[in-house]
Design a protein around this motif. Structure first.
Motif, short mmCIF file in Angstrom:
data_model
loop_
_atom_site.label_atom_id
_atom_site.label_comp_id
_atom_site.label_asym_id
_atom_site.label_seq_id
_atom_site.Cartn_x
_atom_site.Cartn_y
_atom_site.Cartn_z
N ALA A 1 15.92 0.44 24.08
CA ALA A 1 14.58 0.42 23.51
C ALA A 1 14.59 1.01 22.10
O ALA A 1 13.91 0.51 21.20
CB ALA A 1 13.62 1.20 24.40
N ALA A 2 15.38 2.06 21.90
CA ALA A 2 15.48 2.67 20.57
C ALA A 2 16.04 1.69 19.56
O ALA A 2 15.57 1.60 18.41
CB ALA A 2 16.35 3.92 20.63
N TYR A 3 17.04 0.92 19.97
CA TYR A 3 17.63 -0.09 19.09
C TYR A 3 16.61 -1.18 18.74
O TYR A 3 16.46 -1.56 17.57
CB TYR A 3 18.84 -0.72 19.77
N GLN A 4 15.89 -1.67 19.72
CA GLN A 4 14.92 -2.72 19.47
C GLN A 4 13.80 -2.23 18.56
O GLN A 4 13.40 -2.92 17.61
CB GLN A 4 14.35 -3.23 20.80
N GLN A 5 13.31 -1.01 18.81
CA GLN A 5 12.25 -0.47 17.98
C GLN A 5 12.73 -0.21 16.56
O GLN A 5 12.04 -0.55 15.59
CB GLN A 5 11.73 0.83 18.61
#
Length: 287
Positions: free
Chosen positions: A228-232
């Motif tokens: 999720a951190a990567y996508q955000q």
């Protein structure tokens, strides 16, 4: 020797074992195929309505696929990094040279990161050519930024896997542990975050509203997932290049730890913490 020498040796060993060639070939196929799929077969959201595929829309479509494929490549490259050396007995030889255990751990992380970085750069270069040909409006800068953030995400899973490999003496347990975490991040993390929010709200979902403490807790726990951190982080930086100040207005009312840019802090922590934990175990274990 030192961590630099360990990293160089590890990178050369990967070339000799053809690991680099295999990973590069896989990522070339993935990158070109995913770019073609997103632009020609299944364009995302707005592109499907307008018929125009821009770089931002392309990356929006690609980021979910790369969030699955990159961890698999990184785990495959790194799970044998230290556990494999233990299995073969070569770790004792490596430590008999003037190398500390920290040198070995850091060198292995950098060596495997180099292998994954080369595979990603070659694959994304091919994907960029396919994208430039097929996209209606192509921005090299936005695509390069996407590649750089994707490399950081790859280093996250290299660090997690090297940390697990340092923690155990078996390549099979290292593989099971790394892929097990991957499954947790991909399929179970959101459910676990919901469970914590459910318990924090008195074992009920009633009364939870956007912006209250329990909702923010759920959002924060969800964001702790490196995927999720990567996508955000990817969408934040690419949209910032494309849309300028609009994102600042949208995020103005959110706590700093819920804003998309905080994904970069989370990814940095996911690099540092697994390596630190793996080193602590590696330093105290008998070989």
């Amino acid at each position: 020797m030192s961590w630099r020498a360990v990293a160089q040796k590890d990178f050369r060993d990967a070339i000799r074992s053809r690991l680099l060639i295999v990973l590069t070939a896989l990522f070339v196929l993935f990158s070109a195929g995913a770019a073609y799929l997103v632009t020609e077969i299944d364009p995302p959201g707005q592109a499907a309505l307008t018929g125009e595929v821009t770089t931002v829309l392309l990356i929006t479509g690609l980021v979910s696929a790369t969030a699955v494929f990159i961890p698999i490549v990184s785990i495959a490259a790194a799970y044998r990094s230290l556990a494999g050396e233990r299995d073969s007995g070569s770790l004792k030889l490596l430590l008999s040279l003037p190398n500390s255990r920290l040198d070995v751990l850091v060198g292995k992380f950098l060596g495997r990161s180099g292998v994954v970085a080369v595979a990603l750069l070659v694959g994304f270069a091919v994907g960029m050519v396919v994208t430039a040909v097929l996209a209606d409006a192509f921005s090299p800068l936005e695509y390069v930024v996407f590649v750089l953030v994707s490399m950081l995400f790859a280093f996250v899973f290299v660090a997690i896997t090297v940390g697990i490999s340092a923690f155990t003496s078996s390549t099979s347990r290292a593989a099971y542990g790394a892929f097990g975490l991957f499954v947790v991040f991909q399929f179970l993390w959101g459910t676990l975050a919901q469970g914590v929010a459910y318990a924090a709200n008195g074992f009920s979902f009633e009364g939870i509203e956007e912006g209250d403490a329990v909702f923010n807790l759920f959002q924060f726990l969800t964001a702790l997932d490196p995927t999720a951190a990567y996508q955000q982080g990817t969408l934040w930086v690419v949209r910032r290049l494309d849309e300028s100040g609009e994102l600042d207005e949208a995020a103005a009312g959110l706590p700093f730890y819920l804003q998309d840019w905080f994904g970069f802090i989370i990814m940095a922590l996911w690099i540092a913490i697994p390596l630190a934990v793996g080193y602590a175990r590696f330093e105290s274990s008998d070989l």
